[in-house]
Design an enzyme around this catalytic site. Structure first.
Site, PDB file in Angstrom:
ATOM      1  N   ALA A   1       7.170  -5.379   5.146  1.00  0.00           N
ATOM      2  CA  ALA A   1       6.770  -5.839   6.481  1.00  0.00           C
ATOM      3  C   ALA A   1       5.488  -6.644   6.366  1.00  0.00           C
TER       4      ALA A   1
ATOM      5  N   ASN B   1      -1.982   6.019  11.297  1.00  0.00           N
ATOM      6  CA  ASN B   1      -2.745   5.200  10.335  1.00  0.00           C
ATOM      7  C   ASN B   1      -2.892   5.896   8.982  1.00  0.00           C
TER       8      ASN B   1
ATOM      9  N   THR C   1       6.245   2.694  12.880  1.00  0.00           N
ATOM     10  CA  THR C   1       4.839   2.989  13.158  1.00  0.00           C
ATOM     11  C   THR C   1       4.636   3.572  14.554  1.00  0.00           C
ATOM     12  N   ASP C   2       3.545   4.317  14.717  1.00  0.00           N
ATOM     13  CA  ASP C   2       3.223   4.838  16.057  1.00  0.00           C
ATOM     14  C   ASP C   2       2.850   3.720  17.030  1.00  0.00           C
ATOM     15  N   GLU C   3       2.575   2.515  16.486  1.00  0.00           N
ATOM     16  CA  GLU C   3       2.161   1.412  17.380  1.00  0.00           C
ATOM     17  C   GLU C   3       3.283   0.966  18.306  1.00  0.00           C
TER      18      GLU C   3
ATOM     19  N   ASP D   1      12.842 -11.912  -1.076  1.00  0.00           N
ATOM     20  CA  ASP D   1      12.547 -11.803   0.355  1.00  0.00           C
ATOM     21  C   ASP D   1      13.667 -11.020   1.042  1.00  0.00           C
TER      22      ASP D   1
ATOM     23  N   LEU E   1      -9.158  -1.264   8.263  1.00  0.00           N
ATOM     24  CA  LEU E   1     -10.483  -0.701   8.552  1.00  0.00           C
ATOM     25  C   LEU E   1     -11.124   0.020   7.353  1.00  0.00           C
TER      26      LEU E   1
ATOM     27  N   LYS F   1       7.934  -4.511  15.116  1.00  0.00           N
ATOM     28  CA  LYS F   1       8.369  -3.209  14.576  1.00  0.00           C
ATOM     29  C   LYS F   1       9.276  -2.493  15.582  1.00  0.00           C
TER      30      LYS F   1
ATOM     31  N   ASP G   1      10.466  -6.823  -3.622  1.00  0.00           N
ATOM     32  CA  ASP G   1       9.230  -7.212  -2.938  1.00  0.00           C
ATOM     33  C   ASP G   1       9.016  -8.710  -3.095  1.00  0.00           C
TER      34      ASP G   1
ATOM     35  N   TYR H   1       2.703  -7.688  16.139  1.00  0.00           N
ATOM     36  CA  TYR H   1       3.108  -6.779  15.052  1.00  0.00           C
ATOM     37  C   TYR H   1       3.904  -5.601  15.609  1.00  0.00           C
TER      38      TYR H   1
ATOM     39  N   PHE I   1       0.819  -1.220   0.000  1.00  0.00           N
ATOM     40  CA  PHE I   1       0.000   0.000   0.000  1.00  0.00           C
ATOM     41  C   PHE I   1       0.859   1.280   0.000  1.00  0.00           C
ATOM     42  N   ILE I   2       1.593   1.522   1.085  1.00  0.00           N
ATOM     43  CA  ILE I   2       2.340   2.789   1.161  1.00  0.00           C
ATOM     44  C   ILE I   2       3.510   2.755   0.178  1.00  0.00           C
TER      45      ILE I   2
HETATM   46  P1  NAD Z   1       1.390  -3.683   3.166  1.00  0.00           P
HETATM   47  O1  NAD Z   1       1.064  -4.899   3.970  1.00  0.00           O
HETATM   48  O2  NAD Z   1       0.346  -3.083   2.313  1.00  0.00           O
HETATM   49  O3  NAD Z   1       2.642  -3.989   2.224  1.00  0.00           O
HETATM   50  C1  NAD Z   1       3.765  -4.697   2.659  1.00  0.00           C
HETATM   51  C2  NAD Z   1       4.613  -5.018   1.434  1.00  0.00           C
HETATM   52  O4  NAD Z   1       5.797  -5.688   1.884  1.00  0.00           O
HETATM   53  C3  NAD Z   1       3.933  -5.951   0.438  1.00  0.00           C
HETATM   54  O5  NAD Z   1       4.167  -5.519  -0.876  1.00  0.00           O
HETATM   55  C4  NAD Z   1       4.609  -7.297   0.678  1.00  0.00           C
HETATM   56  O6  NAD Z   1       4.629  -8.138  -0.454  1.00  0.00           O
HETATM   57  C5  NAD Z   1       6.012  -6.848   1.077  1.00  0.00           C
HETATM   58  N1  NAD Z   1       6.714  -7.840   1.888  1.00  0.00           N
HETATM   59  C6  NAD Z   1       6.250  -8.496   2.985  1.00  0.00           C
HETATM   60  N2  NAD Z   1       7.185  -9.345   3.446  1.00  0.00           N
HETATM   61  C7  NAD Z   1       8.272  -9.192   2.647  1.00  0.00           C
HETATM   62  C8  NAD Z   1       9.574  -9.765   2.638  1.00  0.00           C
HETATM   63  N3  NAD Z   1       9.930 -10.699   3.537  1.00  0.00           N
HETATM   64  N4  NAD Z   1      10.439  -9.378   1.685  1.00  0.00           N
HETATM   65  C9  NAD Z   1      10.087  -8.447   0.742  1.00  0.00           C
HETATM   66  N5  NAD Z   1       8.876  -7.889   0.705  1.00  0.00           N
HETATM   67  C10 NAD Z   1       7.980  -8.248   1.647  1.00  0.00           C
HETATM   68  O7  NAD Z   1       1.965  -2.632   4.205  1.00  0.00           O
HETATM   69  P2  NAD Z   1       1.762  -1.053   4.272  1.00  0.00           P
HETATM   70  O8  NAD Z   1       0.513  -0.756   4.960  1.00  0.00           O
HETATM   71  O9  NAD Z   1       2.054  -0.475   2.946  1.00  0.00           O
HETATM   72  O10 NAD Z   1       2.953  -0.670   5.282  1.00  0.00           O
HETATM   73  C11 NAD Z   1       4.256  -0.411   4.790  1.00  0.00           C
HETATM   74  C12 NAD Z   1       5.165  -0.129   5.955  1.00  0.00           C
HETATM   75  O11 NAD Z   1       4.663   0.985   6.679  1.00  0.00           O
HETATM   76  C13 NAD Z   1       5.251  -1.273   6.966  1.00  0.00           C
HETATM   77  O12 NAD Z   1       6.571  -1.352   7.401  1.00  0.00           O
HETATM   78  C14 NAD Z   1       4.331  -0.848   8.094  1.00  0.00           C
HETATM   79  O13 NAD Z   1       4.779  -1.380   9.319  1.00  0.00           O
HETATM   80  C15 NAD Z   1       4.482   0.658   8.046  1.00  0.00           C
HETATM   81  N6  NAD Z   1       3.333   1.441   8.511  1.00  0.00           N
HETATM   82  C16 NAD Z   1       2.097   1.265   7.950  1.00  0.00           C
HETATM   83  C17 NAD Z   1       1.051   2.084   8.351  1.00  0.00           C
HETATM   84  C18 NAD Z   1      -0.339   1.950   7.753  1.00  0.00           C
HETATM   85  O14 NAD Z   1      -1.250   2.635   8.205  1.00  0.00           O
HETATM   86  N7  NAD Z   1      -0.543   1.133   6.740  1.00  0.00           N
HETATM   87  C19 NAD Z   1       1.260   3.065   9.333  1.00  0.00           C
HETATM   88  C20 NAD Z   1       2.527   3.181   9.904  1.00  0.00           C
HETATM   89  C21 NAD Z   1       3.554   2.378   9.463  1.00  0.00           C
HETATM   90  O1  DAU Z   2      -1.037   3.160  13.586  1.00  0.00           O
HETATM   91  C1  DAU Z   2      -0.292   2.680  12.515  1.00  0.00           C
HETATM   92  C2  DAU Z   2      -0.765   1.292  12.175  1.00  0.00           C
HETATM   93  O2  DAU Z   2      -2.046   1.440  11.595  1.00  0.00           O
HETATM   94  C3  DAU Z   2       0.172   0.539  11.225  1.00  0.00           C
HETATM   95  O3  DAU Z   2       1.398   0.327  11.870  1.00  0.00           O
HETATM   96  C4  DAU Z   2      -0.431  -0.801  10.823  1.00  0.00           C
HETATM   97  O4  DAU Z   2       0.386  -1.422   9.849  1.00  0.00           O
HETATM   98  C5  DAU Z   2      -1.799  -0.539  10.229  1.00  0.00           C
HETATM   99  O5  DAU Z   2      -2.412  -1.770   9.926  1.00  0.00           O
HETATM  100  C6  DAU Z   2      -2.676   0.248  11.209  1.00  0.00           C
HETATM  101  O6  DAU Z   2      -2.998  -0.545  12.370  1.00  0.00           O
HETATM  102  P1  DAU Z   2      -4.439  -0.528  13.054  1.00  0.00           P
HETATM  103  O7  DAU Z   2      -4.597  -1.779  13.794  1.00  0.00           O
HETATM  104  O8  DAU Z   2      -4.691   0.735  13.772  1.00  0.00           O
HETATM  105  O9  DAU Z   2      -5.344  -0.489  11.705  1.00  0.00           O
HETATM  106  P2  DAU Z   2      -6.639  -1.298  11.260  1.00  0.00           P
HETATM  107  O10 DAU Z   2      -7.113  -0.656  10.010  1.00  0.00           O
HETATM  108  O11 DAU Z   2      -6.419  -2.763  11.231  1.00  0.00           O
HETATM  109  O12 DAU Z   2      -7.672  -0.982  12.417  1.00  0.00           O
HETATM  110  C7  DAU Z   2      -8.023   0.351  12.747  1.00  0.00           C
HETATM  111  C8  DAU Z   2      -9.008   0.314  13.905  1.00  0.00           C
HETATM  112  O13 DAU Z   2     -10.250  -0.240  13.443  1.00  0.00           O
HETATM  113  C9  DAU Z   2      -8.575  -0.567  15.056  1.00  0.00           C
HETATM  114  O14 DAU Z   2      -8.963   0.043  16.278  1.00  0.00           O
HETATM  115  C10 DAU Z   2      -9.343  -1.863  14.863  1.00  0.00           C
HETATM  116  C11 DAU Z   2     -10.631  -1.406  14.193  1.00  0.00           C
HETATM  117  N1  DAU Z   2     -11.230  -2.357  13.226  1.00  0.00           N
HETATM  118  C12 DAU Z   2     -10.434  -2.835  12.242  1.00  0.00           C
HETATM  119  C13 DAU Z   2     -10.945  -3.699  11.306  1.00  0.00           C
HETATM  120  C14 DAU Z   2     -10.078  -4.261  10.201  1.00  0.00           C
HETATM  121  C15 DAU Z   2     -12.577  -2.676  13.313  1.00  0.00           C
HETATM  122  O15 DAU Z   2     -13.311  -2.206  14.192  1.00  0.00           O
HETATM  123  N2  DAU Z   2     -13.087  -3.538  12.372  1.00  0.00           N
HETATM  124  C16 DAU Z   2     -12.328  -4.065  11.386  1.00  0.00           C
HETATM  125  O16 DAU Z   2     -12.870  -4.875  10.579  1.00  0.00           O
END
Ligand code: NAD
Ligand code: DAU
Length: 349
Positions: free
Chosen positions: A83, A179, A125-127, A59, A190, A154, A33, A150, A11-12
């Site tokens: 990740a 997020n 991540t903020d998590e 990988d 979500l 991280k 990837d 998770y 995604f990102i």
């Molecule tokens: P995502 O799950 O959409 O994408 C992860 C990507 O990593 C995929 O393309 C997957 O194929 C690749 N990948 C997984 N394992 C791998 C490996 N062993 N080797 C090579 N590639 C691999 O994740 P995202 O939501 O785009 O998040 C990207 C990064 O940002 C992550 O590190 C996540 O922890 C961090 N992050 C995400 C969020 C969010 O809201 N989505 C917020 C804060 C931080």
């Molecule tokens: O804060 C940054 C993080 O945000 C990233 O590090 C993670 O990779 C990313 O997945 C995200 O984590 P969250 O757990 O906060 O995101 P998620 O979209 O899974 O859930 C957001 C909130 O919504 C959480 O409180 C759980 C709730 N939820 C989620 C899903 C998927 C629901 O209530 N129903 C759902 O079906």
């Protein structure tokens, strides 16, 4: 400058690759990837033959492959998005999280050390900070108190980065964002899950009472921040990146219902009636609230979020509506299996 971007098909990562190719004409991108369930070549279909872009499947935890790639490509900088990223999956099985998020980062850091890259940007991540109550914000100095496998994986990666900086001088920088939402997000998270289900007339599963708070950041704002940190961030430092937009989960779901009702021209009550409160699958690992103090990136690098949540959410719903084929093409039987495990059989999927 040649960037090795890992996880660029997620995604990102895919939004970042597209952003860089457009906004930084001097930068070249090699995207490594593994193409897990979350990584899809379709996410970068529009740039796959771009002259400054190259894709390599592999990988990050495979030390031989990573070493070979560094020797061949000699990247100037590494941006590590790769990740396992979904909290619910980490509660079902933490194994791949340790393998990719911890071991994979160690492998990349070793290669970065050996090939003396100019910068190693770890996307965190903020998590890692854990959970807040109704008040307060996490600064970069806050202690690490991860609550899910998770988040723990991280946090471990962040500590490895710190250690490689201190022990070997690897020029590490870390970003910790809140997020993200926007185009190309896998529909397990979500916002895209609720949009897909609402468009298909399926139930909208809200964990517990939906009172948890998340700080929402439009993905392109994050990409802009990451590019800035890569260029101007100080080595050895951490930068929080937040949207400054705190919402309870139920508020977000209701906004999606209103937008979808408007877009598909159905009465809003019909879409709202799809909301289903389910027992929280995260239990006590479910963090109540995240909120970031982002004054460091604001004052040092002049960054602040630019996309208003209602506008960003509407454009995201529009995007998912126009790209329903993409959504269905990246969903496999594995998704339905995962869905049953998290949501049980009483929730339609
Ligand atoms: P995502 O799950 O959409 O994408 C992860 C990507 O990593 C995929 O393309 C997957 O194929 C690749 N990948 C997984 N394992 C791998 C490996 N062993 N080797 C090579 N590639 C691999 O994740 P995202 O939501 O785009 O998040 C990207 C990064 O940002 C992550 O590190 C996540 O922890 C961090 N992050 C995400 C969020 C969010 O809201 N989505 C917020 C804060 C931080
Ligand atoms: O804060 C940054 C993080 O945000 C990233 O590090 C993670 O990779 C990313 O997945 C995200 O984590 P969250 O757990 O906060 O995101 P998620 O979209 O899974 O859930 C957001 C909130 O919504 C959480 O409180 C759980 C709730 N939820 C989620 C899903 C998927 C629901 O209530 N129903 C759902 O079906």
């Amino acid at each position: 400058m040649k960037l090795l971007v890992t996880g660029g098909c997620g995604f990102i990562g895919s939004n970042f690759v597209r952003y860089v190719l457009k906004e930084r004409p001097e930068w070249e991108v090699v995207n490594l990837d593994k193409l897990t369930y979350a990584g899809n070549l379709a996410n970068l279909r529009d740039v796959e033959i771009h002259p400054r872009y190259k894709f390599v499947q592999g990988d990050i935890a495979d030390a031989g492959l990573v070493e070979e790639l560094f020797a061949q490509e000699q990247p100037d900088v590494v941006v590590n998005f790769a990740a396992e990223s979904h909290v619910d999956r980490s509660i079902l099985d933490s194994t791949p999280f340790i393998e990719t998020n911890v071991k994979g980062v160690q492998v990349l850091l070793e290669a970065a050390r050996k090939y003396r890259v100019e910068r190693f940007l770890q996307i965190s991540t903020d998590e890692v900070y854990g959970s807040l109550g109704e008040e307060g914000y996490f600064s970069e100095e806050a202690p690490l108190r991860p609550n899910s496998p998770y988040a723990a994986s991280k946090a471990a990666a962040d500590l490895l980065c710190r250690a490689y900086y201190k022990a070997y001088g690897v020029p590490v920088v870390i970003t910790r964002s809140s997020n993200n939402y926007g185009p190309y997000q896998f529909p397990e998270k979500l916002i895209p899950l609720m949009i897909r289900n609402a468009l298909l007339g399926k139930e909208l599963p809200v964990y517990g009472e939906g009172k948890q708070v998340r700080d929402w950041l439009f993905v392109e704002d994050n990409c802009r921040a990451i590019a800035l940190v890569l260029e101007k961030g100080r080595t050895g430092e951490i930068y929080n990146i937040g949207g400054g937009c705190e919402k309870r989960n139920l508020e977000v779901v209701h906004s999606i219902c209103r937008i979808v009702a408007d877009v598909v021209r159905k009465p809003v009550e019909v879409i709202l009636s799809l909301v289903k409160f389910i027992p929280d699958p995260r239990g006590s690992a479910h963090d109540f609230r995240y909120a970031l103090d982002c004054s460091k990136i604001k004052y040092e690098l002049g960054w602040q979020p630019s996309v208003d949540f209602e506008k960003g959410l509407r454009s995201t719903v529009d995007w998912y509506l126009r790209n329903q084929e993409w959504v269905e093409s990246i969903i496999t039987g594995e998704y339905y299996e995962f869905y049953r495990k998290v949501y049980g059989t009483s929730v339609s999927h």
